[in-house]
Every structure is written in C-alpha cells, then in structure tokens.
Design a protein around this motif. Structure first.
Motif, PDB file in Angstrom:
ATOM      1  N   GLN A  62       0.828  -1.205   0.000  1.00  0.00           N
ATOM      2  CA  GLN A  62       0.000   0.000   0.000  1.00  0.00           C
ATOM      3  C   GLN A  62       0.865   1.257   0.000  1.00  0.00           C
ATOM      4  OE1 GLN A  62      -2.864  -0.215   3.201  1.00  0.00           O
ATOM      5  NE2 GLN A  62      -3.351  -2.354   2.707  1.00  0.00           N
ATOM      6  N   THR A  63       1.947   1.230   0.791  1.00  0.00           N
ATOM      7  CA  THR A  63       2.865   2.375   0.807  1.00  0.00           C
ATOM      8  C   THR A  63       3.491   2.571  -0.558  1.00  0.00           C
ATOM      9  OG1 THR A  63       3.354   1.980   3.143  1.00  0.00           O
ATOM     10  CG2 THR A  63       4.910   3.346   1.921  1.00  0.00           C
ATOM     11  N   LEU A  64       3.922   1.467  -1.166  1.00  0.00           N
ATOM     12  CA  LEU A  64       4.552   1.537  -2.477  1.00  0.00           C
ATOM     13  C   LEU A  64       3.571   2.069  -3.523  1.00  0.00           C
ATOM     14  CD1 LEU A  64       7.147   0.920  -4.003  1.00  0.00           C
ATOM     15  CD2 LEU A  64       6.313  -1.406  -4.356  1.00  0.00           C
ATOM     16  N   THR A  65       2.326   1.637  -3.444  1.00  0.00           N
ATOM     17  CA  THR A  65       1.309   2.081  -4.394  1.00  0.00           C
ATOM     18  C   THR A  65       1.121   3.593  -4.338  1.00  0.00           C
ATOM     19  OG1 THR A  65       0.157  -0.036  -4.171  1.00  0.00           O
ATOM     20  CG2 THR A  65      -1.099   1.812  -5.090  1.00  0.00           C
ATOM     21  N   ARG A  66       1.191   4.156  -3.135  1.00  0.00           N
ATOM     22  CA  ARG A  66       0.941   5.585  -2.943  1.00  0.00           C
ATOM     23  C   ARG A  66       2.195   6.437  -3.138  1.00  0.00           C
ATOM     24  NH1 ARG A  66      -2.524   2.633  -0.029  1.00  0.00           N
ATOM     25  NH2 ARG A  66      -4.657   3.401   0.301  1.00  0.00           N
ATOM     26  N   SER A  67       3.317   5.799  -3.338  1.00  0.00           N
ATOM     27  CA  SER A  67       4.580   6.540  -3.491  1.00  0.00           C
ATOM     28  C   SER A  67       4.741   7.018  -4.929  1.00  0.00           C
ATOM     29  CB  SER A  67       5.772   5.645  -3.117  1.00  0.00           C
ATOM     30  OG  SER A  67       5.690   5.209  -1.789  1.00  0.00           O
ATOM     31  N   ARG A  68       5.351   8.169  -5.076  1.00  0.00           N
ATOM     32  CA  ARG A  68       5.629   8.679  -6.424  1.00  0.00           C
ATOM     33  C   ARG A  68       6.906   8.085  -7.012  1.00  0.00           C
ATOM     34  NH1 ARG A  68       4.059  15.082  -6.713  1.00  0.00           N
ATOM     35  NH2 ARG A  68       2.002  14.931  -5.718  1.00  0.00           N
ATOM     36  N   PHE A  69       7.824   7.733  -6.147  1.00  0.00           N
ATOM     37  CA  PHE A  69       9.025   7.036  -6.600  1.00  0.00           C
ATOM     38  C   PHE A  69       9.571   6.213  -5.448  1.00  0.00           C
ATOM     39  CE2 PHE A  69      10.587  11.097  -4.977  1.00  0.00           C
ATOM     40  CZ  PHE A  69      11.736  10.758  -4.264  1.00  0.00           C
ATOM     41  N   VAL A  70      10.479   5.320  -5.770  1.00  0.00           N
ATOM     42  CA  VAL A  70      11.081   4.440  -4.773  1.00  0.00           C
ATOM     43  C   VAL A  70      12.524   4.871  -4.575  1.00  0.00           C
ATOM     44  CG1 VAL A  70      11.576   2.053  -4.133  1.00  0.00           C
ATOM     45  CG2 VAL A  70       9.651   2.560  -5.635  1.00  0.00           C
ATOM     46  N   ALA A  71      12.869   5.279  -3.364  1.00  0.00           N
ATOM     47  CA  ALA A  71      14.247   5.651  -3.039  1.00  0.00           C
ATOM     48  C   ALA A  71      14.931   4.442  -2.416  1.00  0.00           C
ATOM     49  CB  ALA A  71      14.273   6.834  -2.072  1.00  0.00           C
ATOM     50  N   VAL A  72      16.022   4.013  -3.015  1.00  0.00           N
ATOM     51  CA  VAL A  72      16.673   2.758  -2.652  1.00  0.00           C
ATOM     52  C   VAL A  72      18.056   3.034  -2.076  1.00  0.00           C
ATOM     53  CG1 VAL A  72      17.373   0.482  -3.488  1.00  0.00           C
ATOM     54  CG2 VAL A  72      15.466   1.657  -4.572  1.00  0.00           C
ATOM     55  N   ARG A  73      18.331   2.468  -0.891  1.00  0.00           N
ATOM     56  CA  ARG A  73      19.650   2.627  -0.292  1.00  0.00           C
ATOM     57  C   ARG A  73      20.640   1.707  -1.006  1.00  0.00           C
ATOM     58  NH1 ARG A  73      21.906   1.199   5.843  1.00  0.00           N
ATOM     59  NH2 ARG A  73      23.989   2.016   5.448  1.00  0.00           N
ATOM     60  N   SER A  74      21.022   2.131  -2.189  1.00  0.00           N
ATOM     61  CA  SER A  74      21.966   1.377  -3.006  1.00  0.00           C
ATOM     62  C   SER A  74      22.427   2.297  -4.121  1.00  0.00           C
ATOM     63  CB  SER A  74      21.315   0.104  -3.561  1.00  0.00           C
ATOM     64  OG  SER A  74      22.266  -0.707  -4.218  1.00  0.00           O
TER      65      SER A  74
END
Length: 318
Positions: A62-74
């Motif tokens: 659900q959080t991912l669905t509502r996010s505009r982008f995914v910030a990845v620690r990599s």
C-alpha cells in the motif's frame, strides 16, 4: 517515497494495484530463487495481520502504491540490474540514494565502557586479518538449539572469532554455550553478550571476515572495510541480500535445511573455512575489496543524493 535496499524491494511485494491474491502470487514468483523455508516465511508475513489490521507486506504494498518514486539505499555501481527492473515492476522511478556508509573516523572512542575496552584490547592482541567477527543482530534472534550449533561450528572451524552473542528472550548464555566450549576454543575466541561497537570492530585491523545475518546495514558496514562474508540470513530482506552477495562472490552461505531453515555445525564450519582460509577465501577477499571501492566512492553517493533531491523537488513542483 520508500527507502529500502534494491534486493529487498524486488523480493518483498507484487505489483502495486494487484489484488490480494495477485500480490501473494507475485511474492511467490519473486521468491522463486529462495529456499522453501524462506518463501514460506514470506507468505506467512503477507497473511499475518497485526494489531493495526493489515500484514506487514500488505502495508508495504500500500505504501509503495501511494509513493511517487522508490528511493533505494543502493547505487547502480553495486546493483546495476536492479534499478531498471524495479522501475518496470512498479511503474515508477527507482532512485538510488547511495549506500550511506557510516563514518569510521573516531569510532574507537564512541560509547566506550569497561566491556568495550576489554573487547578492543582482545582484538589488539590478535594477528592482522585473523579474526572472524560474528554478529546476527537483535531483531530476529536464532533459537537456542541453532545458536548451540553455531557455537559448535565455530569450534570446529578452528579460526579466531569474536562473537557478539544475543541470546533469545528468556535464555541465559550458559544454556547456549556448550559445556567445555571456552576450554576448546581457548584464547582464539571471545564471546560477549554486551553491546558491541560494530563499526569499530569491523574497522579493526585484526578482523578479516564477517559472519552476518545480511541485514543491509551490516552488509554495507562489512563491505566498507573490505571483509568477505559468511552469510546466515534469518528474516525479511536478509535472504535476498545474501543471495545478491553470493552472486557477487564476496562470501559463502551457511548451508540450510530446505524445509525448516535449520543448519548444523559442519555446515557452519565449512562456510567459515571457505571464507577465512585457502584459495577460495582469498578470492572472496579480493572481490570484497572491489566492492569496498564502491562503498568508499563518496562522489558516487553524493551524485545519488543530488539525484534524490532533484526527484523530491520535482514532486513538490508537480
């Protein structure tokens, strides 16, 4: 915005917007490379409801669905294939945040006490690159019987070790450490149940390898100092992280029972010896030092932070 390591994001959930059944199926497919016990654990996490209702994985989706982008620690230098894959899977940008390694400068003097002083003095007395540091975190401790197998495995391996032991709730150290363990390991091993300054230990010249649960923070800290890894994942994203590091040939996984995730002393000893001694161990160490260069590349991580800030500004201006 969601902040995770790329391996964990890829293996944790299905496509945003999918039905509950479709998400469950997607998790199963993403865990196809995982042993059966790990896939079952992921399925149980998806199904189990918490005090607030939805399961951990459902809330993740659900959080991912509502996010505009995914910030990845990599960063793409460490996981070149992960970012395009994430963008395709989730239909939104996957933005590298950099590895965010901790600052090693001055760590020897942070939060020192009598116990820490004794630990560091013991390390000071060991030969260079001779000690295996063993730390499996506190969030999901192993069962007492598996900790005893780990102890026997360290004894059989014959290498020097520093073990930051976290007994499971209700268990005492005496119930975990086998009788005669201290006599058999002698001065080549030290077990402490107190808090250990992990970055300071990993920075110490006596440490040459790291037995870890492969939480992403621990992986980054181990690679920061070029240590090859003995990998014993327990929970969550640790399995995907371990397989990523196995693919990069920086260490060895402890063999596990496919059905229940258990392991034995022979498997522990074999993995430790593979990483800590011989030609295979030297190859792992060489590969770990190559990834150390990526972790140490401050310019790379600053570029990632700059890109992350630009994405935040773009979102604010929309």
């Amino acid at each position: 915005m969601l902040v995770l390591c790329a391996a964990g994001v890829t293996a944790s959930a299905g496509q945003p917007g999918n039905s509950h059944a479709e998400q469950r199926q997607a998790i199963g497919e993403s865990m196809s490379a995982a042993p059966a016990f790990e896939a079952q654990q992921a399925a149980e996490l998806f199904a189990a409801e918490g005090a607030s209702g939805p399961s951990i994985i459902s809330r993740f989706v659900q959080t991912l669905t509502r996010s505009r982008f995914v910030a990845v620690r990599s960063c793409p230098e460490l996981e070149p294939d992960a970012f395009p894959l994430l963008s395709r899977l989730y239909g939104k940008p996957a933005v590298p945040l950099g590895l965010l390694p901790p600052q090693p400068a001055g760590t020897r003097g942070v939060s020192r006490n009598t116990e820490n002083d004794a630990t560091m003095r013991w390390l000071d007395a060991q030969p260079a690159k001779s000690v295996l540091y063993v730390a499996l975190g506190t969030e999901a401790p192993l069962r007492a019987e598996l900790l005893r197998e780990l102890a026997h495995g360290l004894e059989l391996a014959g290498t020097r070790f520093l073990w930051a032991l976290r007994p499971p709730a209700g268990a005492e150290e005496d119930s975990i450490i086998p009788v005669g363990f201290a006599d058999c390991t002698g001065e080549r091993g030290l077990v402490t149940t107190r808090w250990v300054p992990q970055v300071s230990v990993l920075a110490h010249g006596a440490v040459g390898a790291f037995l870890t649960h492969c939480g992403w923070g621990s992986v980054v800290e181990g690679l920061q100092f070029g240590h090859p890894l003995v990998m014993l994942p327990i929970f969550g994203d640790q399995g995907p992280n371990a397989r990523l590091m196995e693919g990069r040939q920086v260490g060895a996984l402890v063999p596990r029972n496919e059905k229940d995730g258990s392991f034995d002393r022979a498997g522990v000893a074999g993995a430790v010896r593979a990483v800590a001694v011989g030609e295979e161990g030297r190859a792992f160490a060489t590969n770990a030092r190559k990834l150390q260069e990526v972790v140490a590349d401050r310019a790379c991580h600053e570029r990632c932070i700059d890109g992350f800030i630009q994405h935040l500004r773009s979102c604010c201006n929309e």
